[in-house]
Write an enzyme that holds these catalytic residues in place. Structure first.
Site, PDB file in Angstrom:
ATOM      1  N   SER A 168      57.504  13.814  29.455  1.00 28.85           N
ATOM      2  CA  SER A 168      58.210  14.709  28.540  1.00 28.85           C
ATOM      3  C   SER A 168      57.711  14.464  27.108  1.00 28.85           C
ATOM      4  O   SER A 168      56.529  14.618  26.856  1.00 28.85           O
ATOM      5  CB  SER A 168      59.727  14.511  28.667  1.00 28.85           C
ATOM      6  OG  SER A 168      60.411  15.543  28.016  1.00 28.85           O
ATOM      7  N   ASP A 175      58.491  31.070  49.660  1.00 23.70           N
ATOM      8  CA  ASP A 175      58.282  29.814  50.390  1.00 23.70           C
ATOM      9  C   ASP A 175      57.073  29.881  51.313  1.00 23.70           C
ATOM     10  O   ASP A 175      56.244  28.968  51.380  1.00 23.70           O
ATOM     11  CB  ASP A 175      59.558  29.493  51.187  1.00 23.70           C
ATOM     12  CG  ASP A 175      59.530  28.109  51.803  1.00 23.70           C
ATOM     13  OD1 ASP A 175      58.503  27.431  51.684  1.00 23.70           O
ATOM     14  OD2 ASP A 175      60.544  27.713  52.407  1.00 23.70           O
ATOM     15  N   ASP A 208      52.545  29.766  50.916  1.00 23.73           N
ATOM     16  CA  ASP A 208      51.623  28.641  51.064  1.00 23.73           C
ATOM     17  C   ASP A 208      51.395  28.290  52.529  1.00 23.73           C
ATOM     18  O   ASP A 208      50.765  27.285  52.842  1.00 23.73           O
ATOM     19  CB  ASP A 208      52.161  27.426  50.290  1.00 23.73           C
ATOM     20  CG  ASP A 208      53.618  27.138  50.607  1.00 23.73           C
ATOM     21  OD1 ASP A 208      53.929  26.931  51.789  1.00 23.73           O
ATOM     22  OD2 ASP A 208      54.447  27.139  49.682  1.00 23.73           O
ATOM     23  N   ASP A 240      59.015  25.386  54.033  1.00 22.56           N
ATOM     24  CA  ASP A 240      59.564  24.035  53.886  1.00 22.56           C
ATOM     25  C   ASP A 240      60.540  23.946  52.716  1.00 22.56           C
ATOM     26  O   ASP A 240      60.877  22.863  52.246  1.00 22.56           O
ATOM     27  CB  ASP A 240      58.420  23.035  53.689  1.00 22.56           C
ATOM     28  CG  ASP A 240      57.543  23.406  52.500  1.00 22.56           C
ATOM     29  OD1 ASP A 240      57.740  24.499  51.915  1.00 22.56           O
ATOM     30  OD2 ASP A 240      56.653  22.616  52.143  1.00 22.56           O
ATOM     31  N   ASP A 256      59.570  22.517  36.887  1.00 25.44           N
ATOM     32  CA  ASP A 256      60.103  21.935  35.647  1.00 25.44           C
ATOM     33  C   ASP A 256      60.865  22.992  34.838  1.00 25.44           C
ATOM     34  O   ASP A 256      60.273  23.976  34.387  1.00 25.44           O
ATOM     35  CB  ASP A 256      58.932  21.379  34.821  1.00 25.44           C
ATOM     36  CG  ASP A 256      59.402  20.579  33.611  1.00 25.44           C
ATOM     37  OD1 ASP A 256      60.497  20.875  33.075  1.00 25.44           O
ATOM     38  OD2 ASP A 256      58.669  19.667  33.197  1.00 25.44           O
ATOM     39  N   HIS A 290      61.825  18.266  36.001  1.00 31.95           N
ATOM     40  CA  HIS A 290      61.306  17.702  34.763  1.00 31.95           C
ATOM     41  C   HIS A 290      61.190  16.180  34.880  1.00 31.95           C
ATOM     42  O   HIS A 290      62.176  15.464  34.764  1.00 31.95           O
ATOM     43  CB  HIS A 290      62.214  18.072  33.595  1.00 31.95           C
ATOM     44  CG  HIS A 290      61.667  17.646  32.265  1.00 31.95           C
ATOM     45  ND1 HIS A 290      60.432  18.040  31.801  1.00 31.95           N
ATOM     46  CD2 HIS A 290      62.174  16.838  31.302  1.00 31.95           C
ATOM     47  CE1 HIS A 290      60.207  17.504  30.611  1.00 31.95           C
ATOM     48  NE2 HIS A 290      61.239  16.766  30.295  1.00 31.95           N
TER      49      HIS A 290
HETATM   50 CA   LIG Z   1      56.462  26.470  51.109  1.00 30.30          CA
END
Ligand SMILES: [Ca+2]
Length: 529
Positions: free
Chosen positions: A187, A256, A259, A263, A406, A445
């Site tokens: 940060s 989701d 990719d 998951d 983040d 973050h």
């Molecule tokens: Ca995924």
């Protein structure tokens, strides 16, 4: 022979002088006598041998009692200018527990506080360690009013003077300089980390920069933009806190699988184009399970990010899909830095650092004119230098990471900074020789989030600096209620982790780091078509 005999005698004599626990090192100076050390512009307030066991940091730090190994505690103040008051501490292990290295640790926010927890973690690994309050006390920004030198101390000078002085303190305690120096921060600590690599390349051999708030001026403008975008004219949040999880669920449901693995984690939010209108209430109703048109509009503005009103150019990245609200704490959502504050977060930057007007009205902001003014007046507050040649030349190694979810520092800005350095440093290959980025899908973050978010970047950096083994992947863990439930590799950017197709999706061993096509299709010329 004679020297060995003298050394043996010296060790044997130590108890006679009652220095068994006060001596930092044979060959060095006893802990107590470090108080007499003279370093230009530095005043050593105390040097105290602390026995192994419970240690309670000063109450102002709000820290709890910690259990520590024995160390020599040095409290000091640096005054590089007449208005400076940079407090710092150096903790030094006894010679036989010292790993021969120094670690500087970073801060959070505008925090005027020494980072005792981070110091403790470093000490337990055998490091001599240093931390500073960055030159003021407390997290608010009023310290900057009428104190331009204190703003500079906060922005970059305090870490540097702490580092130089700490090297001398350790040298005197141990009788030799530390063999290596590392800086670790997240940060604001990530901002400090990049600032050190850019401004003071000789300070550290290895640097870990986590979720860096280094593009500080633009980030502060973005906070103001985000607050105005998500609040009504009379200052009430447009999106209620209990609908943030709804947004995150909507985004995850939509993206989701992009990719290839369902998951619960959006692997790369740049590929996710979830539109919050998918959650719009029907017929103008306002119910807990859907969004009003004003709420849809506010969420869109958060994703979009602040743009220059005159040119339309992006000023700063928007917040990623998946960062809206993924946990119970305010920091695990847009609440802490955007929705909950009664005014735009860090609005005191404008009042006390930039315009010197405590009554400055944030509704008068001109994102074009005022940004140009800020970047001219306070350029030193950001750490965005792209040319890291001096750091690379001295053999420095830099590891950067950030969480793809983040909600404080939008990760796309971190990626953009890395890409800009790669461009300035002769391309990705030449950049990876000294500077590597690891992205953590689903991490918030600096920690937390649905994605694996616990890892040891310092260990990876030590291997790189000390053994020449550059990290290709770093294993990250996810823990729920104290129980490890998933591991994944964080891959060397721009690679991403992909399941091999067999075995548990909760075991990093079943993932490969692969290169995927860029998110933005490469434009081809007519001839190439
Ligand atoms: Ca995924």
């Amino acid at each position: 022979m004679t020297r060995r005999l003298l050394a043996a005698l010296a060790v044997a004599m130590i108890p006679l002088f009652g220095e068994a626990i006060t001596s930092a090192a044979p060959g060095g100076t006893s802990c107590a006598s470090l108080a007499a050390l003279t370093i230009p512009t530095v005043t050593i307030k105390s040097a105290t041998a602390i026995a192994a066991g419970p240690f309670t940091p000063p109450s102002s730090a709000g820290s709890n009692t910690m259990t520590l190994p024995a160390f020599c505690r040095v409290e000091a103040t640096a005054r590089p200018t007449s208005d400076s008051d940079i407090r710092f501490e150096v903790w030094i292990p006894p010679a036989d527990a010292w790993n021969g290295k120094l670690q500087g640790v970073g801060n959070g926010g505008y925090s005027g506080a020494i980072g005792y927890a981070a110091m403790a973690a470093a000490l337990r690994r055998g490091y001599a360690v240093a931390s500073t309050d960055t030159g003021h006390a407390g997290d608010d920004m009023k310290f900057g009013q009428g104190h331009p030198e204190k703003v500079i101390d906060w922005a970059y000078r305090s870490i540097h003077v702490m580092t130089e002085a700490s090297k001398l303190v350790v040298r005197n305690a141990q009788g030799r300089f530390a063999e290596r120096a590392y800086f670790v921060g997240c940060s604001t600590g990530g901002h400090q980390a990049l600032s050190e690599a850019q401004r003071f390349p000789d300070d550290y051999d290895g640097i870990v920069a986590g979720d860096p708030a280094n593009n500080r001026i633009r980030q502060t403008f973005a906070f103001l933009y985000a607050w105005v975008a998500t609040h009504t004219g009379d200052g009430r949040p447009i999106i209620p806190a209990n609908k943030l999880a709804l947004l995150t669920k909507g985004a995850v449901d939509a993206c989701d699988g992009l990719d290839g693995l369902k998951d619960g984690i959006i692997d790369d939010p740049r590929r996710c184009h979830f539109d919050p209108s998918k959650l719009a209430c029907r017929g103008g109703a306002d119910e807990a399970s859907c969004l009003t048109s004003a709420q849809v509009d506010a969420a869109r503005k958060m994703y979009e990010g602040v743009k220059n009103p005159r040119t339309g150019e992006p000023i700063y990245a928007g917040w990623p899909r998946g960062s809206e609200g993924f946990g119970q704490n305010a920091i695990q959502s847009w609440r802490q830095y955007v929705l909950d504050p009664a005014e735009p977060m860090r609005v005191d930057f404008f009042r006390y650092f930039l315009f010197h007007d405590p009554n400055w009205d944030y509704r008068t902001i001109d994102m074009d004119r005022d940004l140009a003014y800020a970047e001219q007046k306070l350029a030193f507050m950001s750490a965005v230098e792209k040319d890291l040649t001096p750091f690379k030349k001295r053999g420095g190694k830099l590891l950067m990471y950030t969480g793809w979810a983040d909600p404080v520092v939008p990760p796309q800005d971190t990626v953009a900074y890395y890409d800009s350095v790669a461009k300035a440093m002769g391309g990705p290959e030449k950049t990876r020789e000294f500077y590597r980025l690891f992205l953590a899908p689903g991490m918030g973050h600096c920690s937390g989030g649905p994605g694996p978010n616990q890892f040891d970047m310092l260990a990876a950096l030590e291997q790189w600096v000390e053994k020449g083994v550059a990290p290709e992947r770093v294993t990250a863990s996810h823990v729920t209620n104290g129980k490890l439930d998933r591991t994944r590799p964080l891959c060397l950017y721009p690679q991403v982790a992909r399941w091999k197709g067999t075995g548990s999706i909760d075991d990093a061993a079943n993932f490969s780091c692969v290169t995927e096509a860029p998110t933005t299709p490469v434009r081809r010329t007519t001839a190439q078509r």
